[in-house]
Design an enzyme around this catalytic site. Structure first.
Site, PDB file in Angstrom:
ATOM      1  N   ILE A   1       0.810  -1.223   0.000  1.00  0.00           N
ATOM      2  CA  ILE A   1       0.000   0.000   0.000  1.00  0.00           C
ATOM      3  C   ILE A   1       0.838   1.266   0.000  1.00  0.00           C
ATOM      4  O   ILE A   1       0.316   2.354  -0.180  1.00  0.00           O
ATOM      5  CB  ILE A   1      -1.004   0.065   1.188  1.00  0.00           C
ATOM      6  CG1 ILE A   1      -0.327  -0.296   2.499  1.00  0.00           C
ATOM      7  CG2 ILE A   1      -2.209  -0.779   0.910  1.00  0.00           C
ATOM      8  CD1 ILE A   1      -1.255  -0.206   3.696  1.00  0.00           C
ATOM      9  N   GLY A   2       2.112   1.146   0.204  1.00  0.00           N
ATOM     10  CA  GLY A   2       2.898   2.378   0.182  1.00  0.00           C
ATOM     11  C   GLY A   2       4.383   2.089   0.210  1.00  0.00           C
ATOM     12  O   GLY A   2       4.820   1.009   0.620  1.00  0.00           O
ATOM     13  N   LYS A   3       5.121   3.064  -0.254  1.00  0.00           N
ATOM     14  CA  LYS A   3       6.583   2.952  -0.216  1.00  0.00           C
ATOM     15  C   LYS A   3       7.131   4.272   0.279  1.00  0.00           C
ATOM     16  O   LYS A   3       6.728   5.327  -0.203  1.00  0.00           O
ATOM     17  CB  LYS A   3       7.127   2.693  -1.628  1.00  0.00           C
ATOM     18  CG  LYS A   3       7.089   1.240  -2.030  1.00  0.00           C
ATOM     19  CD  LYS A   3       7.997   1.009  -3.254  1.00  0.00           C
ATOM     20  CE  LYS A   3       8.195  -0.452  -3.554  1.00  0.00           C
ATOM     21  NZ  LYS A   3       7.039  -1.157  -4.060  1.00  0.00           N
ATOM     22  N   GLY A   4       8.017   4.205   1.238  1.00  0.00           N
ATOM     23  CA  GLY A   4       8.668   5.426   1.697  1.00  0.00           C
ATOM     24  C   GLY A   4      10.154   5.295   1.430  1.00  0.00           C
ATOM     25  O   GLY A   4      10.587   4.341   0.778  1.00  0.00           O
ATOM     26  N   ASN A   5      10.913   6.243   1.949  1.00  0.00           N
ATOM     27  CA  ASN A   5      12.354   6.166   1.762  1.00  0.00           C
ATOM     28  C   ASN A   5      12.946   4.981   2.508  1.00  0.00           C
ATOM     29  O   ASN A   5      13.907   4.372   2.075  1.00  0.00           O
ATOM     30  CB  ASN A   5      13.014   7.449   2.265  1.00  0.00           C
ATOM     31  CG  ASN A   5      12.863   8.550   1.251  1.00  0.00           C
ATOM     32  OD1 ASN A   5      13.181   8.371   0.089  1.00  0.00           O
ATOM     33  ND2 ASN A   5      12.349   9.686   1.690  1.00  0.00           N
TER      34      ASN A   5
ATOM     35  N   GLY B   1      11.386   2.087   3.506  1.00  0.00           N
ATOM     36  CA  GLY B   1      10.933   0.728   3.226  1.00  0.00           C
ATOM     37  C   GLY B   1       9.533   0.689   2.644  1.00  0.00           C
ATOM     38  O   GLY B   1       9.050   1.699   2.125  1.00  0.00           O
TER      39      GLY B   1
ATOM     40  N   VAL C   1       5.285  -0.558   2.891  1.00  0.00           N
ATOM     41  CA  VAL C   1       4.163  -0.818   3.793  1.00  0.00           C
ATOM     42  C   VAL C   1       3.179  -1.726   3.049  1.00  0.00           C
ATOM     43  O   VAL C   1       2.813  -1.455   1.910  1.00  0.00           O
ATOM     44  CB  VAL C   1       3.463   0.493   4.214  1.00  0.00           C
ATOM     45  CG1 VAL C   1       2.302   0.195   5.154  1.00  0.00           C
ATOM     46  CG2 VAL C   1       4.456   1.442   4.892  1.00  0.00           C
TER      47      VAL C   1
ATOM     48  N   LYS D   1       4.956  -2.646   8.157  1.00  0.00           N
ATOM     49  CA  LYS D   1       6.009  -1.778   7.630  1.00  0.00           C
ATOM     50  C   LYS D   1       7.346  -2.501   7.757  1.00  0.00           C
ATOM     51  O   LYS D   1       7.696  -2.962   8.844  1.00  0.00           O
ATOM     52  CB  LYS D   1       6.008  -0.479   8.443  1.00  0.00           C
ATOM     53  CG  LYS D   1       7.038   0.492   7.986  1.00  0.00           C
ATOM     54  CD  LYS D   1       6.762   1.877   8.531  1.00  0.00           C
ATOM     55  CE  LYS D   1       7.787   2.828   7.982  1.00  0.00           C
ATOM     56  NZ  LYS D   1       7.379   4.193   8.037  1.00  0.00           N
TER      57      LYS D   1
ATOM     58  N   ASP E   1       9.332  14.141  12.731  1.00  0.00           N
ATOM     59  CA  ASP E   1       9.130  13.915  11.295  1.00  0.00           C
ATOM     60  C   ASP E   1       7.657  14.077  10.909  1.00  0.00           C
ATOM     61  O   ASP E   1       7.098  13.261  10.188  1.00  0.00           O
ATOM     62  CB  ASP E   1       9.634  12.515  10.915  1.00  0.00           C
ATOM     63  CG  ASP E   1       9.828  12.349   9.415  1.00  0.00           C
ATOM     64  OD1 ASP E   1       9.959  13.376   8.710  1.00  0.00           O
ATOM     65  OD2 ASP E   1       9.839  11.200   8.941  1.00  0.00           O
TER      66      ASP E   1
HETATM   67  P1  ATP Z   1       9.228   8.492   4.491  1.00  0.00           P
HETATM   68  O1  ATP Z   1       9.772   7.128   4.296  1.00  0.00           O
HETATM   69  O2  ATP Z   1      10.011   9.544   3.790  1.00  0.00           O
HETATM   70  O3  ATP Z   1       8.970   8.832   5.916  1.00  0.00           O
HETATM   71  P2  ATP Z   1       6.414   7.929   4.077  1.00  0.00           P
HETATM   72  O4  ATP Z   1       5.938   8.391   5.412  1.00  0.00           O
HETATM   73  O5  ATP Z   1       5.491   8.193   2.915  1.00  0.00           O
HETATM   74  O6  ATP Z   1       7.810   8.564   3.710  1.00  0.00           O
HETATM   75  P3  ATP Z   1       6.101   5.217   4.936  1.00  0.00           P
HETATM   76  O7  ATP Z   1       5.990   5.607   6.372  1.00  0.00           O
HETATM   77  O8  ATP Z   1       6.865   3.999   4.590  1.00  0.00           O
HETATM   78  O9  ATP Z   1       6.757   6.387   4.106  1.00  0.00           O
HETATM   79  O10 ATP Z   1       4.612   5.096   4.370  1.00  0.00           O
HETATM   80  C1  ATP Z   1       4.342   4.967   2.991  1.00  0.00           C
HETATM   81  C2  ATP Z   1       2.855   5.061   2.734  1.00  0.00           C
HETATM   82  O11 ATP Z   1       2.216   3.885   3.242  1.00  0.00           O
HETATM   83  C3  ATP Z   1       2.135   6.233   3.417  1.00  0.00           C
HETATM   84  O12 ATP Z   1       2.200   7.398   2.654  1.00  0.00           O
HETATM   85  C4  ATP Z   1       0.709   5.694   3.512  1.00  0.00           C
HETATM   86  O13 ATP Z   1       0.041   5.886   2.289  1.00  0.00           O
HETATM   87  C5  ATP Z   1       0.924   4.186   3.699  1.00  0.00           C
HETATM   88  N1  ATP Z   1       0.832   3.791   5.117  1.00  0.00           N
HETATM   89  C6  ATP Z   1       1.806   3.855   6.044  1.00  0.00           C
HETATM   90  N2  ATP Z   1       1.399   3.381   7.241  1.00  0.00           N
HETATM   91  C7  ATP Z   1       0.112   2.983   7.058  1.00  0.00           C
HETATM   92  C8  ATP Z   1      -0.904   2.428   7.927  1.00  0.00           C
HETATM   93  N3  ATP Z   1      -0.652   2.156   9.208  1.00  0.00           N
HETATM   94  N4  ATP Z   1      -2.127   2.190   7.402  1.00  0.00           N
HETATM   95  C9  ATP Z   1      -2.382   2.451   6.107  1.00  0.00           C
HETATM   96  N5  ATP Z   1      -1.493   2.983   5.242  1.00  0.00           N
HETATM   97  C10 ATP Z   1      -0.255   3.248   5.706  1.00  0.00           C
HETATM   98 MG    MG Z   2       5.681   7.443   7.241  1.00  0.00          MG
END
Ligand code: ATP
Ligand code: MG
Length: 352
Positions: A74-78, A80, A82, A97, A190
């Site tokens: 559902i998501g990718k951040g820097n 890792g 999710v 995550k 953050d």
């Molecule tokens: P960074 O890694 O720079 O902090 P980020 O916050 O977007 O960026 P992640 O924390 O890995 O990176 O989250 C990526 C995405 O995953 C989020 O933008 C959100 O859409 C989704 N996400 C994260 N945690 C949850 C959760 N508990 N429930 C539903 N979606 C989530």
């Molecule tokens: Mg995040």
């Protein structure tokens, strides 16, 4: 328990005889007292009902990675990825995550300890952390699943959020911050739109507190951590001492961005955005702080934002002082329904 129960073939093509079917759930799980058997194996659970086992609660310490099925990323951040995962035995959804991290034993222990502290958070405006593991060079954190995704996802759909909804969102975020700052004595460090998560019940919750601090402080990772610096307060950029008020700066920028639909510092070349990180840092430290345009927003909202983005942290209000700000009660008469706003305006919700 029937004799030979463990050897039951659950993939019967003919309806199971009555004496067996009374032990089967709709999904084909065989249940008898404390024993559960399905295609994933056998499990003893401490409850005696024939219905699905009770939902997992925070601090249960019952979750293991082997007990969840991945539904989708559902998501990718820097740091890792999710994933949306489902618990095999209770059917509950969670967000998993996974942060890749090859680190030494001592750092790993420190991280595990800090994540344990996160786990004990008990506030309706903080995303619940159910469990965390270190396995095969990665930290895995099982989080409460927020089915609307993040405010960053939502903003991509709606562009900007009207003041009455922002007032309700701000209240919830401030309650989460009051809990972190005043009860737990934790600085988030953050806060940004992607770390504020929403759900179909109209709830807004803060996530990822501590994660960035851990990433930045753990020795092996220190130089490789690339978070966004966009929402960082001037005192953090200049390397001064900083405290809770640096989170207030970030939240001021986030709410202003939600209201206007764009990041409050305008890049010199609008087309390209901020390409030079140092130029943005310079603007935050040297320029006057951003403000809400008074011809587009209520004087209460403008004053609320101004109370958050004062350059000297001493001049910023604290989270609990902000909760009494007149902006937050300005739209009380409207009985704002954030749940249907998230469901209908952002439809479909990010993660549905
Ligand atoms: P960074 O890694 O720079 O902090 P980020 O916050 O977007 O960026 P992640 O924390 O890995 O990176 O989250 C990526 C995405 O995953 C989020 O933008 C959100 O859409 C989704 N996400 C994260 N945690 C949850 C959760 N508990 N429930 C539903 N979606 C989530
Ligand atoms: Mg995040």
């Amino acid at each position: 328990m029937p004799k030979g129960g463990l050897g039951l073939n659950l993939k019967l093509s003919v309806p199971p005889p009555e004496e067996v079917s009374k032990f089967l759930s709709q999904s084909g799980t065989f249940m008898d007292g404390d024993l559960l058997v399905n295609r994933d194996g056998v499990r003893i659970v401490s409850q005696s009902s024939y219905e699905a086992p009770p939902p997992i609660k925070p601090l249960d310490n019952q979750l293991s990675l082997a007990d969840v099925d991945t539904i989708k990323v559902i998501g990718k951040g820097n740091g890792g990825t999710v994933q949306l995962v489902q618990h095999k035995w209770t059917g509950q959804f969670f967000a998993l995550k996974v942060i890749q991290m090859n680190i030494e034993e001592s750092v790993r222990k420190q991280i595990a300890q800090e994540l344990k502290i996160n786990q004990s958070s008990q506030c309706p405006h903080i995303v619940i952390c159910y469990q965390s593991f270190y396995q095969n060079g990665a930290i895995s954190i099982i989080l409460e699943y927020m089915d609307g995704g993040s405010l960053a996802d939502f903003l991509r759909k709606v562009r900007s959020i009207p003041e009455p909804f922002l007032a309700v969102i701000s209240k919830q975020v401030l309650r989460g911050l009051i809990y972190l700052h005043h009860e737990r004595h934790i600085i988030h460090r953050d806060l940004k739109p992607s770390n504020l998560l929403i759900n179909h019940q109209g709830e807004v919750k803060i996530t990822d507190f501590g994660v960035s601090a851990i990433m930045a402080s753990s020795s092996g990772q220190a130089n490789t951590f690339v978070g966004t610096y966009n929402y960082m307060s001037p005192e953090r950029i200049t390397g001064d001492r900083y405290g809770n008020k640096s989170d207030i700066w970030s939240i001021g920028l986030v709410l202003l961005e939600c209201a206007t639909g764009h990041f409050p510092y305008k890049p010199p070349n609008q087309e390209e955005g901020w390409t030079n990180f140092y130029e943005l840092m310079e603007a935050v430290v040297d320029d006057a702080p951003p403000s809400a345009p008074s011809d587009q927003f209520s004087s209460e909202f403008c004053s609320f934002i101004s109370a958050c983005v004062q350059k000297d942290p001493k001049d910023r209000l604290s989270a609990s002082e902000l909760l009494d700000h007149p902006f937050l009660s300005l739209y009380d008469d409207l009985n704002v329904d954030l749940a249907s706003y998230f469901r209908n305006v952002g439809s479909p919700l990010a993660n549905f």
